[in-house]
Design a protein around this motif. Structure first.
Motif, PDB file in Angstrom:
ATOM      1  N   LEU A 172       0.857  -1.181   0.000  1.00 45.72           N
ATOM      2  CA  LEU A 172       0.000   0.000   0.000  1.00 45.72           C
ATOM      3  C   LEU A 172       0.895   1.233   0.000  1.00 45.72           C
ATOM      4  N   GLY A 173       1.064   1.832  -1.167  1.00 44.86           N
ATOM      5  CA  GLY A 173       1.921   3.005  -1.271  1.00 44.86           C
ATOM      6  C   GLY A 173       3.368   2.721  -0.933  1.00 44.86           C
ATOM      7  N   THR A 174       3.874   1.557  -1.317  1.00 44.82           N
ATOM      8  CA  THR A 174       5.274   1.188  -1.053  1.00 44.82           C
ATOM      9  C   THR A 174       6.140   1.550  -2.252  1.00 44.82           C
ATOM     10  N   PRO A 175       7.205   2.302  -2.051  1.00 47.35           N
ATOM     11  CA  PRO A 175       8.070   2.672  -3.174  1.00 47.35           C
ATOM     12  C   PRO A 175       8.923   1.493  -3.637  1.00 47.35           C
ATOM     13  N   HIS A 176       9.131   1.421  -4.932  1.00 45.52           N
ATOM     14  CA  HIS A 176      10.027   0.412  -5.507  1.00 45.52           C
ATOM     15  C   HIS A 176      11.053   1.167  -6.344  1.00 45.52           C
ATOM     16  N   GLN A 228      14.921   4.762 -12.395  1.00 44.10           N
ATOM     17  CA  GLN A 228      14.059   5.860 -11.942  1.00 44.10           C
ATOM     18  C   GLN A 228      14.803   6.755 -10.949  1.00 44.10           C
ATOM     19  N   ARG A 229      16.065   6.998 -11.229  1.00 46.70           N
ATOM     20  CA  ARG A 229      16.871   7.776 -10.299  1.00 46.70           C
ATOM     21  C   ARG A 229      16.262   9.158 -10.034  1.00 46.70           C
ATOM     22  N   SER A 230      15.579   9.704 -11.025  1.00 44.92           N
ATOM     23  CA  SER A 230      14.997  11.034 -10.852  1.00 44.92           C
ATOM     24  C   SER A 230      13.906  11.052  -9.788  1.00 44.92           C
ATOM     25  N   ARG A 278       2.018   4.956 -10.068  1.00 43.58           N
ATOM     26  CA  ARG A 278       2.033   3.609 -10.641  1.00 43.58           C
ATOM     27  C   ARG A 278       3.446   3.129 -10.947  1.00 43.58           C
ATOM     28  N   ASP A 279       4.224   3.977 -11.617  1.00 39.89           N
ATOM     29  CA  ASP A 279       5.582   3.572 -11.987  1.00 39.89           C
ATOM     30  C   ASP A 279       6.468   3.359 -10.779  1.00 39.89           C
ATOM     31  N   PHE A 280       6.260   4.151  -9.729  1.00 42.65           N
ATOM     32  CA  PHE A 280       7.125   4.045  -8.555  1.00 42.65           C
ATOM     33  C   PHE A 280       6.693   2.903  -7.633  1.00 42.65           C
ATOM     34  N   ALA A 281       5.526   2.325  -7.891  1.00 43.65           N
ATOM     35  CA  ALA A 281       5.026   1.215  -7.071  1.00 43.65           C
ATOM     36  C   ALA A 281       5.287  -0.140  -7.713  1.00 43.65           C
ATOM     37  N   GLU A 282       5.421  -0.183  -9.027  1.00 39.55           N
ATOM     38  CA  GLU A 282       5.490  -1.459  -9.755  1.00 39.55           C
ATOM     39  C   GLU A 282       6.775  -2.217  -9.444  1.00 39.55           C
ATOM     40  N   THR A 283       6.628  -3.502  -9.052  1.00 37.82           N
ATOM     41  CA  THR A 283       7.787  -4.341  -8.716  1.00 37.82           C
ATOM     42  C   THR A 283       8.280  -5.164  -9.901  1.00 37.82           C
ATOM     43  N   ASN A 284       7.491  -5.221 -10.986  1.00 35.02           N
ATOM     44  CA  ASN A 284       7.864  -5.955 -12.208  1.00 35.02           C
ATOM     45  C   ASN A 284       7.902  -7.464 -12.009  1.00 35.02           C
TER      46      ASN A 284
END
Length: 953
Positions: free
Chosen positions: A152-156, A161-163, A236-242
């Motif tokens: 839930l709102g966890t950064p990956h 995505q260094r920026s 979305r992009d910062f949450a996706e673990t792939n």
């Protein structure tokens, strides 16, 4: 490779950080749900924040047996690095999971994590560490119960995505109050979180993952006297673990409320899917727990943290040293973990104080020496040469792909010996060859330390931590340097700027152990051996070789060399026969040779001694283990005791079936029809057992054809390991399975050729069961099993008879008849059927004297059955005509004519004949032949014409 982030459960870890929000009695508990909230948060039944109150209503409604637990994410004393705090929370969670696994059933029920923000980073770190510590049975239990994670709102954070890394510090500011110095330190060490994310991604875990991301901006305070700002923190992009089983879902919320699922119906629906999936895995989890229930041999008492602050985009990046550790005693390169400490791993450039130059060639092949008795495998060596020295590259290691090969195969098939021979015979092609035993994490670490010493990466008196020396070696492998020695050979090699190296990983049966030891592409060659054929795909090797036994001629030559009888003949027939019998398995060949030498036998004497019996002496270590270099014989090499219960049951079942090309459909279609304690309860259990056996190459699978096979010596070893009554239990199971699969035709003596393909798949297994039965003299079977087994023998034998395999058919019928005579009440009408089959098959062989004996016995047996019927049936008519055929073969034509007429009379009164659906071919043709024999050719021709006319209609 990324530096390791090590988190170990420890005595000093805070195992009291898990709080029970809602408990369940052991019998009712179906799943454990652990809430890992954001940094600084602590949940309790008395003080449950509003955003988490949905748990006590929603979770029980989805899974009434759910036990709710919460992990305390409050921070330690001020002054400690925030990333160290996350590592410490990870250690606390890992330690709590291990310590409380019994009283909270954490290792016996599915485990689902629901985590918010940096709580998800803590969970990722726990997953990373648990997979690194897979060798520990307690940790394996925890891995087996991990079935899902809801982020839930966890950064990956990733390096791509260094920026967005600035959001990591914004997340911290939105969650906890930190001093500016610690926030600044967190920003500079943000690569730590990126490394954790990368490691988690590399795991490729096969659990359900739901990543819920924010769509609203979060208010961020810039200080007391500054205006607040709003930023989208975890999109979305910062949450996706792939990861493959990940579901991404939006939440109409900002970071502090993204964990409140009351306004997120899609999140609730996904949670239900995850919990339903988790509960469905309870049986598998319990079986795994039972198989790992032996007490641990070594307590895990360390808490260690290896800093992972590095930037792979910059070679000069170093591991940052954290100096302000007032609460925690940090040790550099420390191996003394008796106290609570974090281990700060220094950068390679800081630690590598090389005092000597490496000398090449550098070969570290101990403890192995070249085997003078090695024979064969020239084709395999050619494949390896093509892999490492193809025309595409001028020398090994020039390609941008890591030239790597995995040799997989059954234990004892010769993987290690082949690799030894290759390493010794290809030394001139490599400046350095390193042999590493990869079956244990400790051996890997120690060997890499020895490699570091040989390469002069550390001083011989240096007691550097094994993590440090491993990283030094890994860096050297990626950028190998060399120095010329005095010899002309080495001067010639020094023309190349890089060292050409070969790294051998022997016994890499658990490829996860190699995660931190597998070199990066482009600088050398790797050769690995493993029993698990999946190792190649796990390690992404460029080539794999599924090793079979030696070619029979080579195996025979090896046997002659080992027994000292090579001069007798180039290809001794007895050696060839024995090599064929053991399917060219090198370990079996060496053990046959050991027994032959021990008993001073010739190869011919050995073959004759065991001509008609299993070579049971192969499984007696006192006779075979004369040379203990390998350390195994056929009594121990396959480690049946390490198999799970379902895999062990499957192995035992396959031991009683034909070893070649078993159609998997025979087993899978029986799952819904066979209820047996030793059989699979579901398709999933079958797949799990199959996978377990394939990991050790005890089982081979042809995925395209849907067939599996097993080595004959593995079968023998499994049967010899059977304990009291086990053979009877598995025999009854095999009989049930084959009986379910056999397509019994309505007419027991007139098989439809369209069914022959089905019969052909099952026939070899019936023959194998017959051989097992014939070899046992004290097996007591249940009456139902006796009847089913006799029926299979009768049907299987009749199929062989129809295909013209009369001798094989008679052998099966003889076994069936023996059973029927001993258990006439259990088999009933089958007794008569088998007698008929015997008589008919002998008649087909023109053996009239034996045929009439069984035909008369069949007639008597059949008439006893017919007496119980209102009138004689077609089977009664068949009894008369079969007796007539035997009489005709022995010259009793008058009796044959009389019995044929009776047979036809019975048939003409049967309803099938009256309906036009049946003609007494057998009795009519036999009558015609008998009439012809006594000179009534005209009458015979009329009967045959009448038969042809009926057929034409």
């Amino acid at each position: 490779m990324l530096p390791t982030t090590a988190v170990n459960p420890a005595q000093t870890a805070r195992s009291d950080r898990i709080t029970v929000l809602q408990s369940q009695p052991p019998k009712r508990c179906t799943i454990n749900v652990i809430i890992v909230p954001e940094l600084g948060a602590k949940l309790s039944p008395e003080h449950l924040p509003n955003v988490w109150r949905w748990l006590k209503i929603t979770v029980p409604s989805i899974a009434p047996g759910a036990q709710l637990l919460a992990f305390d994410m409050t921070l330690p004393a001020a002054g400690v690095s925030i990333w160290q705090s996350i590592m410490q929370r990870s250690a606390d969670l890992m330690g709590a999971l291990v310590e409380k696994s019994d009283n909270l059933l954490l290792a016996q029920r599915p485990l689902l994590f629901i985590c918010h923000g940096y709580g998800g980073v803590v969970v990722k770190c726990v997953f990373n560490s648990s997979h690194e510590q897979y060798y520990d049975p307690r940790v394996r239990k925890l891995i087996s119960v991990q079935v899902g994670i809801m982020f839930l709102g966890t950064p990956h954070a990733t390096y791509k995505q260094r920026s967005k890394w600035i959001r990591l510090s914004l997340l911290l500011r939105s969650s906890v109050a930190l001093k500016p110095l610690l926030l600044a330190q967190a920003e500079t060490e943000a690569a730590t979180i990126a490394n954790i994310s990368a490691k988690f991604e590399e795991l490729g875990i096969d659990v359900l993952i739901a990543s819920i991301y924010e769509t609203k901006r979060t208010k961020i305070s810039d200080g007391l006297f500054r205006a607040s700002r709003r930023d989208l923190l975890v999109d979305r992009d910062f949450a996706e673990t792939n990861l493959k089983n990940e579901t991404l879902l939006p939440a109409d919320a900002e970071h502090s409320t993204v964990c409140d699922l009351r306004s997120n119906p899609m999140g609730i629906a996904e949670l239900k899917i995850m919990m339903d999936n988790a509960v469905a895995q309870q049986d598998r989890i319990q079986r795994t727990f039972d198989s790992l229930s032996a007490p641990p041999t070594k307590a895990i008492t360390e808490v260690a943290w290896a800093s992972t602050v590095c930037d792979p985009d910059h070679e000069e990046s170093s591991v940052r040293r954290i100096s302000d550790l007032s609460m925690l005693n940090a040790t550099k390169g420390s191996t003394d973990l008796s106290h609570t400490s974090f281990e700060i791993i220094s950068s390679v450039s800081e630690s590598a104080k090389v005092k000597e130059k490496p000398v090449f060639p550098c070969y570290l092949l101990d403890p192995h020496t070249r085997n003078p008795e090695f024979v064969g495998h020239e084709n395999l060596f050619a494949i390896l040469d093509q892999t490492y020295f193809s025309s595409v590259t001028s020398s090994p290691g020039d390609s941008q792909l890591l030239n790597s090969c995995v040799i997989s195969g059954l234990g004892g098939v010769g993987k290690t010996q082949i690799t030894i021979e290759y390493a010794f015979t290809r030394r001139q092609h490599f400046d350095a060859i390193f042999w590493v035993n990869a079956d244990e994490a400790g051996k890997l670490a120690e060997r890499f330390h020895q490699i570091a010493l040989r390469l002069a990466l550390v001083d011989k008196n240096d007691t550097a931590d094994r993590v440090v020396t491993r990283n030094l070696v890994m860096e050297w492998l990626s950028h190998p340097g060399k120095t010329a020695n005095a010899t002309s050979e080495e001067e010639e090699m020094s023309d190349s700027p890089d060292v050409r190296w070969l790294l051998v990983f022997d016994n890499a049966d658990d490829p996860q152990l190699l995660r931190d030891y597998w070199p990066i592409p482009g600088r050398g060659c790797v050769l690995a051996t493993s029993r698990d054929p999946v190792t190649r795909s796990y390690l992404n090797a460029t080539r794999s070789i599924d090793l079979q036994g030696l070619p029979i001629n080579d195996a025979a030559l090896l046997l002659q060399k080992l027994t000292g009888q090579a001069a007798i003949s180039d290809l001794d027939p007895d050696a060839l026969a024995l090599a064929t019998r053991v399917q060219g398995l090198p370990l079996a060949i060496s053990q046959v040779a050991a027994i032959t030498r021990r008993r001073d036998m010739t190869i011919h004497e050995f073959r004759e001694t065991y001509k008609n019996t299993a070579i049971t002496d192969l499984y007696k270590p006192t006779l075979t283990r004369q040379n203990d270099k390998y350390g195994h014989d056929l009594s121990s090499v396959w480690a049946f005791g390490d198999l799970g219960s379902d895999a062990h049951n499957m192995l035992d079942l396959l031991a009683l079936l034909d070893p070649d090309e078993l159609d998997e459909s025979i087993l899978t279609q029986a799952i819904s029809n066979v209820d047996h304690v030793a059989f699979f309860s579901s398709q999933a259990v079958y797949i799990e057992a199959r996978t377990d056996l394939m990991k050790s190459s005890l089982l081979k699978r042809n995925k395209e054809l849907g067939q599996i096979s097993i080595h004959r010596l593995v079968q023998d070893a499994a049967v010899l390991s059977f304990k009291h009554d086990r053979l009877q239990e598995i025999f009854e199971l095999a009989t049930q399975i084959l009986s379910c699969a056999w397509p019994y035709p309505e007419d027991r003596y007139n098989h439809n050729p369209e069914l022959f393909a089905n019969f052909e798949k099952l026939q070899p297994h019936i023959v194998k069961l017959q051989a097992v039965f014939d070899s046992q003299h004290d097996m007591t079977l249940m009456p139902e099993t006796i009847k089913k087994f006799s029926g299979l023998l009768q049907q299987g034998g009749w199929y062989l008879q129809e295909r013209g395999n009369f001798d094989e058919a008679l052998a099966i019928f003889e076994t069936a008849l023996k059973i029927c005579e001993q258990h006439s009440e259990a088999v009933g009408e089958l007794h008569a059927d088998v007698l008929f089959c015997m008589a008919s098959t002998l008649s087909e062989q023109n053996d009239g004297d034996r045929a009439i004996h069984f035909a008369e016995r069949h007639f008597v047996q059949r008439m006893q059955i017919e007496k119980t019927l209102p009138k004689l049936s077609l089977y009664g008519a068949l009894a008369y005509s079969e007796l007539a055929l035997a009489q005709m073969l022995t010259g009793y034509y008058e009796q044959a004519i009389e019995n044929c007429k009776i047979s036809r009379g019975i048939a003409f009164e049967d309803q099938e004949f009256l309906d036009g659906d049946y003609w007494p071919y057998f009795g009519t043709i036999c009558l015609a032949f008998s009439l012809s024999a006594i000179g009534e050719e005209q009458h015979a021709v009329e009967l045959l014409s009448e038969t042809v006319d009926w057929g034409n209609k």
